[in-house]
Design a protein around this motif. Sequence first.
Motif: not given
Length: 256
Positions: A87-91, A140-144, A180-184, A211-218
């Motif tokens: 139901s929910i995908k994160y990249k 398609n790999k979850p960690l880039q 694919n409505n994947i949250k980055v 358009e795809v970013v959900h959260k940013v960690f700096l």
Amino acid sequence: MKIIEVTELLNTPIEYKKIKESDFIDINNISKEIVSKDSEGYVLSDLNSKINLLEKDTTIINIGVGLGKSTAIIDIIRQYHNMNSDSIKYKIIMITPYKTLNKQYINAFKEIFEAKNIHFDYEDIDANNWNENQVMEDINKPLQIFTINTILEDSGQEGVAQNANKNRYIKELIENCKINNIKVVMVLDELHETLDNFDKNKILLINKWNEVVHKVFLASATFSESCIPILKVFSLMTNKNVKIFETERIQNRALS
């Protein structure tokens, strides 16, 4: 002349750049919390209790050397990976200043993730050939994992031709997340080491992820005034919502 004993230096404040809420007067929502160390001097437990992984924001992690910043980053990535479901995908987009630091994180990921073949290293992009099937498998790999130069389309010493497929890969990666409505979740460590990369012609390129970013960690142990404009640009991708997590720095270990 008075000789200062080492013991006199213990429990004294260490000078460092504090990230203040007043640095972001044009930001919509901003808050700051002090992160406490545990009995062993690490911040992982308290930081985990304070970060809301589901909120869309730019999270600034201002934590001193030796307090477990890298461990906290790896644990954040582990949590997002484990949250992936039908139901929910994160990249997760991991960004560092150097190839050598990328390798260190890759080795750490190999140790903590039981599943194989879950990460993609941008160095594996074929500069001379474009194999669409292989590209889609990698996307398609979850960690880039990238360097900041690749994210900013900076060919550096590689030259334009070698960089073309890297730019194309990122474009297709972003498009795949849209479709694919994947949250980055974007994670940039050692931000202070990337300052020279963000010239005025490149800094806004980061917003292609908007358009795809959900959260940013700096994250950094040594922020400076020069970091503030960059932090603000990243916050544009999270509707100018900013959370600051910072440790108070006290000399409480004996100096060798």
